[in-house]
Design an enzyme around this catalytic site. Structure first.
Site, PDB file in Angstrom:
ATOM      1  N   TYR A 162       0.824  -1.201   0.000  1.00 16.67           N
ATOM      2  CA  TYR A 162       0.000   0.000   0.000  1.00 16.67           C
ATOM      3  C   TYR A 162       0.867   1.263   0.000  1.00 16.67           C
ATOM      4  O   TYR A 162       0.514   2.266  -0.597  1.00 16.67           O
ATOM      5  CB  TYR A 162      -0.897   0.034   1.244  1.00 16.67           C
ATOM      6  CG  TYR A 162      -2.199  -0.702   1.075  1.00 16.67           C
ATOM      7  CD1 TYR A 162      -2.239  -2.081   1.020  1.00 16.67           C
ATOM      8  CD2 TYR A 162      -3.395   0.004   0.987  1.00 16.67           C
ATOM      9  CE1 TYR A 162      -3.436  -2.746   0.876  1.00 16.67           C
ATOM     10  CE2 TYR A 162      -4.602  -0.659   0.851  1.00 16.67           C
ATOM     11  CZ  TYR A 162      -4.620  -2.044   0.794  1.00 16.67           C
ATOM     12  OH  TYR A 162      -5.806  -2.696   0.649  1.00 16.67           O
ATOM     13  N   ASP A 240      -3.252 -18.242   1.199  1.00 16.62           N
ATOM     14  CA  ASP A 240      -4.181 -19.003   0.354  1.00 16.62           C
ATOM     15  C   ASP A 240      -4.921 -20.054   1.171  1.00 16.62           C
ATOM     16  O   ASP A 240      -6.141 -20.212   1.097  1.00 16.62           O
ATOM     17  CB  ASP A 240      -3.459 -19.622  -0.856  1.00 16.62           C
ATOM     18  CG  ASP A 240      -2.165 -20.326  -0.499  1.00 16.62           C
ATOM     19  OD1 ASP A 240      -1.707 -20.209   0.659  1.00 16.62           O
ATOM     20  OD2 ASP A 240      -1.602 -21.020  -1.378  1.00 16.62           O
ATOM     21  N   ASP A 264      -6.395  -7.114   4.292  1.00 16.87           N
ATOM     22  CA  ASP A 264      -7.505  -6.507   3.545  1.00 16.87           C
ATOM     23  C   ASP A 264      -8.412  -7.602   3.008  1.00 16.87           C
ATOM     24  O   ASP A 264      -9.638  -7.562   3.153  1.00 16.87           O
ATOM     25  CB  ASP A 264      -6.930  -5.662   2.393  1.00 16.87           C
ATOM     26  CG  ASP A 264      -8.010  -4.997   1.564  1.00 16.87           C
ATOM     27  OD1 ASP A 264      -8.974  -4.491   2.158  1.00 16.87           O
ATOM     28  OD2 ASP A 264      -7.886  -4.990   0.322  1.00 16.87           O
ATOM     29  N   ASP A 268     -12.436  -8.805   4.540  1.00 14.39           N
ATOM     30  CA  ASP A 268     -13.673  -8.843   3.745  1.00 14.39           C
ATOM     31  C   ASP A 268     -14.332 -10.215   3.845  1.00 14.39           C
ATOM     32  O   ASP A 268     -15.549 -10.340   3.978  1.00 14.39           O
ATOM     33  CB  ASP A 268     -13.388  -8.527   2.264  1.00 14.39           C
ATOM     34  CG  ASP A 268     -13.642  -7.058   1.939  1.00 14.39           C
ATOM     35  OD1 ASP A 268     -13.618  -6.234   2.875  1.00 14.39           O
ATOM     36  OD2 ASP A 268     -13.868  -6.747   0.757  1.00 14.39           O
TER      37      ASP A 268
HETATM   38  C1  IPM Z   1     -10.539  -1.196   3.403  1.00 12.51           C
HETATM   39  C2  IPM Z   1     -10.692  -0.725   1.985  1.00 12.51           C
HETATM   40  C3  IPM Z   1      -9.525   0.163   1.639  1.00 12.51           C
HETATM   41  C4  IPM Z   1      -8.257  -0.669   1.759  1.00 12.51           C
HETATM   42  C5  IPM Z   1      -9.594   0.837   0.258  1.00 12.51           C
HETATM   43  C6  IPM Z   1     -10.909   1.544   0.056  1.00 12.51           C
HETATM   44  C7  IPM Z   1      -8.441   1.770   0.043  1.00 12.51           C
HETATM   45  O1  IPM Z   1     -10.816  -1.795   1.119  1.00 12.51           O
HETATM   46  O2  IPM Z   1     -10.553  -0.347   4.319  1.00 12.51           O
HETATM   47  O3  IPM Z   1     -10.424  -2.390   3.619  1.00 12.51           O
HETATM   48  O4  IPM Z   1      -7.881  -1.364   0.807  1.00 12.51           O
HETATM   49  O5  IPM Z   1      -7.634  -0.612   2.817  1.00 12.51           O
HETATM   50 MN    MN Z   2     -10.863  -3.736   2.088  1.00 14.62          MN
END
Ligand code: IPM
Ligand code: MN
Length: 386
Positions: A162, A240, A264, A268
């Site tokens: 990042y 993975d 990240d 999710d």
């Molecule tokens: C998160 C989001 C962000 C990230 C994006 C929107 C930059 O996906 O907060 O997880 O990748 O960190």
């Molecule tokens: Mn994210």
């Protein structure tokens, strides 16, 4: 969420600190952000009344709304308000309208990444878990959910690809994946500290079979473990494999530690299996104890895991629970008001037990009642004050 209550002892709420003015920057942002933030502010008012905590709220523009007014996603005025605050309550940013901008100018990247870097918010805490009355909302089979699961992704937030050097040439592009020793040490400590207040287990996720960065990362995690937290159980998974194991045995996880990119992805997945991303809150902080934050101002940014959901914005149907839980995380992590956090969490449970459901978690089962964003917020407020 792993409890930070009474930790560290020196930060315990006292009669004195209860009287302190807590300054909060409110950045509602775009899409459903303003709607769910309205409910979060109602909750703050209820907490203020019940726990005698004084809040000073300052609202400011961020994301697409800020681009429209000031030409940038994080205007200087907004940053100044954040600097003058003790915590940032963030809504969500982004939408179709700004998608044609170059990535770094878009609401998400242009606002969130600089905020994280500016305040050194290196620790991203993302609790996941399925609530007993919402098991049907999870895409996982009941046999896998069992009695329910609760684990927390601890994601490093200010390093990795990042923030490594980026190059974009005609015939190649690259993002440097880089971690420094102190960056790994401090996030590992946050993970182990959280495990101490939880179920005493850390699962480190990396790609140490391939990446030098991961081998380095893993060796430092092991060193911190041996020297400072030998009583905590530690195991390792490759990214993975981790994405699969979380789907088949979510109950085995307590604290899941990962770098920025892998974290990240994992967070999710974790949010999705919890039922609805409209339920999950997250904290980005610059440390949980005096060692991390010595000499610098403690800061935290609290935001829902879901996005701005432009498709349902303005309809009054978004789930405000994630944003309200952000208030709970903020009270505990930035203000050491863990009792208020418990009151919020209990009020949410009570509301769900009573059958109230926004559209995202409505299944049509007997006893469920479909409600609006405001009705959900009002019920939670009522249960806090009850
Ligand atoms: C998160 C989001 C962000 C990230 C994006 C929107 C930059 O996906 O907060 O997880 O990748 O960190
Ligand atoms: Mn994210």
């Amino acid at each position: 969420m792993p409890s930070l209550k009474n930790y560290p002892p020196s930060h315990k709420a006292t009669a004195d600190s209860a009287k302190k003015l807590r300054k909060i920057a409110i950045l509602a942002g775009d899409g459903i952000g303003p709607e769910v933030m309205t409910e979060a502010k109602k909750v703050l008012a209820a907490v203020s009344e019940k726990f005698k905590i004084e809040f000073e709220l300052k609202e400011s523009l961020v994301g697409g709304a800020a681009i429209d007014s000031f030409g940038e996603a994080l205007p200087a005025e907004t940053l100044k308000i954040c600097e003058e605050s003790d915590a940032i309550l963030f809504g969500s940013v982004g939408g179709e309208k700004w998608n044609s901008l170059p990535p770094e100018k878009r609401p998400e990247v242009g606002a969130l990444l600089p905020l994280r870097k500016h305040f050194d918010l290196f620790a991203n805490i993302r609790p996941a878990g399925v609530l007993p009355m919402l098991k049907n909302s999870s895409p996982l089979k009941p046999s896998i959910i069992g009695d329910g699961f609760a684990f927390t992704v601890v994601r490093e937030l200010t390093g990795d690809v990042y923030f490594g050097e980026k190059k974009s040439e005609k015939d190649f592009a690259s993002d440097l994946m880089i971690y420094h020793r102190n960056e790994v040490q401090r996030i590992a400590r946050v993970a182990f500290e959280l495990a101490r207040n939880s179920r005493q287990k850390v699962t480190n996720v990396d790609k140490a079979n391939v990446l030098a960065t991961s081998q380095f990362w893993r060796s430092i995690v092991e060193e911190i473990h041996e020297k400072e937290f030998p009583e905590i159980e530690l195991d390792h998974l490759y990214i993975d494999n981790a994405t699969m194991q979380i789907l088949v045995r979510p109950n085995d996880f307590d604290i899941v530690l990962a770098g920025n990119l892998f974290g990240d992805i994992l967070s999710d997945e974790a949010a999705q299996i919890s039922g609805s991303i409209g339920l999950q809150a997250s904290a980005s902080i610059n440390g949980i104890n005096s060692r991390d934050i010595s000499g610098i101002k403690r800061m935290g940014l609290f935001e829902p895991m879901g996005g701005s959901a432009p498709n349902i914005a303005g309809k009054g149907i978004a789930n405000p629970i994630a944003q309200i839980r952000c208030v709970g995380m903020m009270l505990e992590m930035s203000f050491e008001e863990g009792d208020a956090t418990s009151a919020i969490e209990n009020a949410i449970l009570k509301t769900l037990e009573n059958g109230l459901r926004t559209a995202d978690i409505f299944t049509g089962s007997a006893g469920e009642q479909k409600v609006s964003t405001a009705e959900m917020g009002d019920s939670i407020v009522k249960n806090i004050l009850a």
